[in-house]
Scaffold this active site. Structure first.
Site, mmCIF file in Angstrom:
data_model
loop_
_atom_site.group_PDB
_atom_site.id
_atom_site.type_symbol
_atom_site.label_atom_id
_atom_site.label_comp_id
_atom_site.label_asym_id
_atom_site.label_seq_id
_atom_site.Cartn_x
_atom_site.Cartn_y
_atom_site.Cartn_z
ATOM 1 C CG HIS A 139 42.147 35.530 37.370
ATOM 2 N ND1 HIS A 139 41.375 34.905 36.391
ATOM 3 C CD2 HIS A 139 42.910 34.658 37.858
ATOM 4 C CE1 HIS A 139 41.777 33.656 36.108
ATOM 5 N NE2 HIS A 139 42.599 33.433 37.192
ATOM 6 C CB CYS A 140 36.898 38.144 35.655
ATOM 7 S SG CYS A 140 37.308 40.007 35.597
ATOM 8 C CE1 TYR A 141 40.951 38.867 27.838
ATOM 9 C CE2 TYR A 141 39.195 40.688 27.951
ATOM 10 C CZ TYR A 141 40.418 40.086 27.334
ATOM 11 O OH TYR A 141 41.082 40.495 26.312
ATOM 12 C CB SER A 147 37.893 40.588 39.470
ATOM 13 O OG SER A 147 38.254 39.501 38.491
#
Length: 212
Positions: A139-141, A147
């Site tokens: 995950h990222c934001y 991602s």
């Protein structure tokens, strides 16, 4: 001396309050099938757990418990530490470890791309997790840009038969049309194989010269 000012609870900004359990939807994990790259595993992608930003008010404890109950064993985090603070989850990496989730932190600037050496390390770590049948999440934001870029690179890394556009389409099938968000990310994906080959070639050359 002035008496202390009485402040009613209703005067406080209540936006920082944790949502009640019945107000928060379960964290949404998208599972990317890797069958087309000769792997029986699935790779999970999601948005930032516990995020508190604008109209997003997630509960970090509840989200982490859900990841654990989903069987997640390894998580790859692409947010920078600055982002984790900005989105009110500065201790997320520690929390993962407290829950027994192996944490791989590879910060990539929002909207950006990793340098090819860092990307190769991520590919190797992901491939090892999948080879060992470990349930893995990245995950990222937002779970759409960085991602999806990394997941698409993984498809190209695991199989020579899939094209960059097919990799993008695979991600958009599971994450929606917002997957792979910037021109920089799009170009990176299309250049990934050539850049990786050049990086590994130069790395091997350096290794040989050092060993002489």
């Amino acid at each position: 001396m002035k008496p202390p000012i009485s402040i009613q609870a209703s005067e406080f900004d209540s936006s920082d309050e944790e949502p009640a359990d019945d107000e928060q939807t379960p964290i949404q994990i998208s599972w990317l099938p890797l069958s087309r790259v000769n792997c029986s595993q699935f790779l999970g992608l999601c948005a930032l757990p516990g995020c508190k930003f604008k109209d997003v008010r997630r509960n970090i404890q509840k989200d982490t418990e859900e990841l654990k109950s989903s069987g997640i064993q390894d998580v790859f985090v692409f947010c920078t530490r600055g982002e984790l603070s900005k989105y009110r989850v500065p201790n997320l990496l520690d929390l993962y470890q407290q829950y027994g989730i192996v944490t791989h932190h590879h910060p990539i600037p929002d909207g950006g791309t990793p340098d090819i050496g860092s990307c190769w390390e991520i590919m190797e770590e992901l491939a090892t997790c999948l080879k060992n049948n470990r349930k893995t999440l990245i995950h990222c934001y937002g779970g759409l840009g960085r991602s999806c870029l990394v997941a698409a690179c993984l498809l190209l890394y695991l199989s020579d038969s899939i094209s960059p556009q097919q990799a993008i389409d695979s991600l958009r099938d599971v994450r929606g049309s917002g997957a792979i968000q910037t021109i920089k990310q799009y170009n990176y994906l299309h250049e990934f194989r050539d850049k990786l080959a050049a990086y590994l070639s130069s790395r091997d050359s350096l290794s040989r010269s050092v060993s002489r």
